[in-house]
Design a protein around this motif. Sequence first.
Motif, mmCIF file in Angstrom:
data_model
loop_
_atom_site.group_PDB
_atom_site.id
_atom_site.type_symbol
_atom_site.label_atom_id
_atom_site.label_comp_id
_atom_site.label_asym_id
_atom_site.label_seq_id
_atom_site.Cartn_x
_atom_site.Cartn_y
_atom_site.Cartn_z
ATOM 1 N N THR A 45 0.840 -1.212 0.000
ATOM 2 C CA THR A 45 0.000 0.000 0.000
ATOM 3 C C THR A 45 0.869 1.254 0.000
ATOM 4 O OG1 THR A 45 -0.117 -0.022 2.425
ATOM 5 C CG2 THR A 45 -1.866 -1.186 1.237
ATOM 6 N N ASN A 66 -8.656 3.256 -1.362
ATOM 7 C CA ASN A 66 -7.475 2.522 -0.905
ATOM 8 C C ASN A 66 -7.608 1.048 -1.275
ATOM 9 O OD1 ASN A 66 -6.290 4.771 0.270
ATOM 10 N ND2 ASN A 66 -7.185 4.373 2.279
ATOM 11 N N ASP A 87 -8.144 -0.169 5.156
ATOM 12 C CA ASP A 87 -7.352 0.733 5.981
ATOM 13 C C ASP A 87 -5.901 0.278 5.887
ATOM 14 O OD1 ASP A 87 -6.040 2.212 7.892
ATOM 15 O OD2 ASP A 87 -7.168 1.393 9.600
ATOM 16 N N GLN A 89 -3.410 1.095 7.450
ATOM 17 C CA GLN A 89 -2.755 1.023 8.757
ATOM 18 C C GLN A 89 -3.247 -0.138 9.599
ATOM 19 O OE1 GLN A 89 -0.147 2.965 9.309
ATOM 20 N NE2 GLN A 89 -0.562 3.783 7.259
ATOM 21 N N SER A 90 -4.094 -0.969 9.040
ATOM 22 C CA SER A 90 -4.586 -2.137 9.771
ATOM 23 C C SER A 90 -3.433 -3.049 10.150
ATOM 24 C CB SER A 90 -5.585 -2.904 8.896
ATOM 25 O OG SER A 90 -5.741 -4.231 9.352
ATOM 26 N N ALA A 187 -9.089 -5.300 7.684
ATOM 27 C CA ALA A 187 -8.737 -3.930 7.313
ATOM 28 C C ALA A 187 -9.956 -3.133 6.859
ATOM 29 C CB ALA A 187 -7.686 -3.937 6.210
ATOM 30 N N GLY A 188 -11.142 -3.716 7.005
ATOM 31 C CA GLY A 188 -12.377 -3.006 6.685
ATOM 32 C C GLY A 188 -12.743 -2.975 5.224
#
Length: 281
Positions: A45, A66, A87, A89-90, A187-188
């Motif tokens: 990412t 993203n 996300d 940053q997960s 991570a959603g």
Amino acid sequence: MPRFPIYDLHSHTLASDGMLTPAQLVARAVEMRVSVLAITDHDTTAGLEEAHQAIIQQALPLRLVNGVEISTVWENFDIHIVGLGIDPQSPAMIALLADQAGRRQIRAEEIARRLEKHQIPDALAGAKAFAGDAGITRAHFARYLVEIGKAPNMAQVFKKYLAKGKTGYVPPQWCTISDAVEAIHLAGGQAVLAHPARYDLSPKWLRRLIIDFKQAGGEAIEVAQCQQAPDERTQLARYAEEYQLLASQGSDFHFPCAWLELGRRLSLPDKVIPVWQDWFK
């Protein structure tokens, strides 16, 4: 948002094996009249922040999703799972991508070793020069072999050196489809089976893949791409309906070329449900 927005939910930058920086990619997406773009670099990412900053700084009329494209192994096939709306940053995603980076480096070193045994020295350094800070992929080796005159183009390099059964082919040791889908969900995001028709599977085996993907919790399959065989889009739409999966679309853009471009010929058949149906409510 335009009345008829163009969604391109599969693209790559220099952060993996694309040829444009993230800033260049989002600018080109706007030039190509794309309204919603997902950057889905291979197992990283790293390009997302630069892309978001470029959109803000240049006030570009573009929504950025993203994304990531995770390499997996299924029944000895290299299968790609796209994560959308993740996300970055997960912790689960960070951990999975770190593992993938380690696997990618080991594979690159073995590819270089095999090429060297066949009188192609310095392949690792050559591929690294093209990869820069990104993980080394077979595409980077291909560019190096073209540069040193081993073949006229990348397609010929793969055919001669890097395809399955050839001198420089190394079987991948990626994570499983279930691992990828789980990390995407933690991570959603939504999990999408990328370019299902490219795996050279028989209809029976493709159905098996789709069933296993669905059982792992996958939500969608890519139905529309820039380049597709006659009736491929219609057939993939039937699979989406049959297995109650959402439908995605994407160019799989890596670099500007005549036959594959951001947003080009991307539209879904009427009966499928778009993966983005609830994104902007």
